[in-house]
Design a protein around this motif. Sequence first.
Motif, PDB file in Angstrom:
ATOM      1  N   ARG B  12       0.834  -1.202   0.000  1.00  0.00           N
ATOM      2  CA  ARG B  12       0.000   0.000   0.000  1.00  0.00           C
ATOM      3  C   ARG B  12       0.864   1.246   0.000  1.00  0.00           C
ATOM      4  O   ARG B  12       2.030   1.206   0.351  1.00  0.00           O
ATOM      5  CB  ARG B  12      -0.992   0.008   1.158  1.00  0.00           C
ATOM      6  CG  ARG B  12      -0.431  -0.307   2.513  1.00  0.00           C
ATOM      7  CD  ARG B  12      -1.578  -0.350   3.525  1.00  0.00           C
ATOM      8  NE  ARG B  12      -1.169  -1.084   4.708  1.00  0.00           N
ATOM      9  CZ  ARG B  12      -1.967  -1.352   5.729  1.00  0.00           C
ATOM     10  NH1 ARG B  12      -3.205  -0.934   5.727  1.00  0.00           N
ATOM     11  NH2 ARG B  12      -1.535  -2.041   6.758  1.00  0.00           N
ATOM     12  N   PRO B  15      -1.816   7.691   0.891  1.00  0.00           N
ATOM     13  CA  PRO B  15      -2.893   8.192   0.032  1.00  0.00           C
ATOM     14  C   PRO B  15      -2.587   9.595  -0.467  1.00  0.00           C
ATOM     15  O   PRO B  15      -1.691  10.270   0.061  1.00  0.00           O
ATOM     16  CB  PRO B  15      -4.100   8.214   0.966  1.00  0.00           C
ATOM     17  CG  PRO B  15      -3.524   8.364   2.334  1.00  0.00           C
ATOM     18  CD  PRO B  15      -2.196   7.659   2.309  1.00  0.00           C
ATOM     19  N   ALA B  16      -3.336  10.023  -1.482  1.00  0.00           N
ATOM     20  CA  ALA B  16      -3.249  11.423  -1.908  1.00  0.00           C
ATOM     21  C   ALA B  16      -3.806  12.253  -0.763  1.00  0.00           C
ATOM     22  O   ALA B  16      -4.900  11.979  -0.286  1.00  0.00           O
ATOM     23  CB  ALA B  16      -4.075  11.623  -3.164  1.00  0.00           C
ATOM     24  N   PHE B  17      -3.037  13.209  -0.281  1.00  0.00           N
ATOM     25  CA  PHE B  17      -3.548  13.997   0.842  1.00  0.00           C
ATOM     26  C   PHE B  17      -4.010  15.358   0.364  1.00  0.00           C
ATOM     27  O   PHE B  17      -3.798  15.754  -0.780  1.00  0.00           O
ATOM     28  CB  PHE B  17      -2.525  14.106   1.961  1.00  0.00           C
ATOM     29  CG  PHE B  17      -1.098  14.289   1.517  1.00  0.00           C
ATOM     30  CD1 PHE B  17      -0.202  13.226   1.616  1.00  0.00           C
ATOM     31  CD2 PHE B  17      -0.656  15.499   1.017  1.00  0.00           C
ATOM     32  CE1 PHE B  17       1.117  13.387   1.217  1.00  0.00           C
ATOM     33  CE2 PHE B  17       0.653  15.668   0.620  1.00  0.00           C
ATOM     34  CZ  PHE B  17       1.546  14.600   0.709  1.00  0.00           C
TER      35      PHE B  17
END
Lengths: 390, 141
Positions: B12, B15-17
């Motif tokens: 993983r 994530p796009a923040f």
Amino acid sequence: MAISDTAIVAYAETKIVLKSDKDVWALGAEVLEELLNKTGLDKSEIDGLALSSSQTGAGNCFWAQSTADQLALEVDYCQTTDIGGCSPAGALARAAAAIIAGMCETVFCLFSDTQNRENNSRPRHYQAEWTAPLGLLGPPTSFGFITNRYEHQFGLDYAMLGKLAVAQRNGAVLNDLACEKLRTPITIEDYVNSRMIADPIRLLDSVMVCDGASGLILMSRKKAEKKGFTKAVIPVGYGERTSYQFSENIVDVTDTGHLPAGAKAFKQAGITAKDVASFHPYDDFIIAMMLQMEMLGFCKKGQGCDYIREHDFNFNGDLPLNTGGGQISAGQVGLAGGGTNLIEAVRQLFGEGGKRQVKNTRNALVTGIGGIPYARNWSTSAVLVLTPNG
Amino acid sequence: MTAINDTLHIERQAPAFRSYSEPYWNGTKEKKLLVQYDKAANRYQWYPRATSRFNGKASNLEWREVKGAGEIYSFTTVRRARPPFQGHEPFFLAVVTLPEGVQIMGNTVGITKEEMKIGLKVKPYWHPLPGGYHMLMWQKA
């Protein structure tokens, strides 16, 4: 004017299927035609369009407008309500508000979704950043920890949740529009022994996503009388709450927005939980119905299982509950799924429940649940009280 | 003891923040647990938001490091997941309460089925992600 100055003069619903072979607009057209046939209205008399959320429509930022175009509806009010599972009840309430405000007179409320045939949903919320990276499947995971927490605080008799599941399934067996795959009777043992999805959430706790559509015609009560609709269902109370207690970091996850939404709806309607003749709660998971019983005052907080033990929830019981099977046993029509229990309540008050007609049609209570927030129960709670006219 | 998967072998990424959550993710590069703090309300908040959940004023927010001395508020055993988690079930997903008055969700590392319970004391476990970021997970304190 008030919400009770409006009237539901007709309802329609398609068969709920696992995967529709028809386009979402074809299902909408079916609902429209059935409503026009039932009411004898000319299409030109519809001057409002109120849509629920739809996973199929979700990719389209012109959803309401495009649907009005496809169905060739020339309207003065055109709106989608996007509060998840509360959208159908919410759309009805907004349609009533638009009528009261004089924006329109006759609204077509349409709840259609074909999520399995065509899912265009691209949500923008906290999940991509904060829960998807943890492998959270969505609603079952959230309800897993809500249920564990409930059990920790109050204890939980799973057989009582099973009792609700069985009652709903009995309704689906009698409901020709329910998804065929779900129309076989179950027992409490089947419920308890069904496989775990996100402990202690079981398969038979959960909805199965399906495709379908339902809808109704809402008009001012005055117009309904003028047009000679002798049979109608009146929305007499509505309450809605989004982001209940979201200004707090830590809340009790067994408390829900149905507490304030229910108080408001009951006050408008002039009734309390003990007056409810049939109950049509939003059922994404079985335990959600028990939490709502507690919040709406059917019983005290933490005593849901005792309450369930003491009552019969079949159509011929003392508190008929989701008599068509609810979403869990009729199939969840995506984000339009709240329409299923709403339409069933209207059907019962019209006295058209057929083999599952409830005896007491004094009123019906319908609720909504919408959205899964971070480490909470749900985002929006809706409560709608309906009575027959006259 | 019944082992529950710790999800460490799942591929993983961070994530796009969002513009306002970037400080949190940068903090994870040094295994720092940064939480938004409202100077006016004198309270922490989680998850990172565009504004203060207490008073609606973003200008009141700053970032403070917390230790992560947590306690399990609730949990579930996930038995059905989507890729890339599919095939790695069952794993835990826990809601953890911190003494700073916030709740943070996370996977767990090295906690067995028998050990897992509401009230269990936990502390952060930082799992490396591509790009130098880390994923906050929870282990027994």
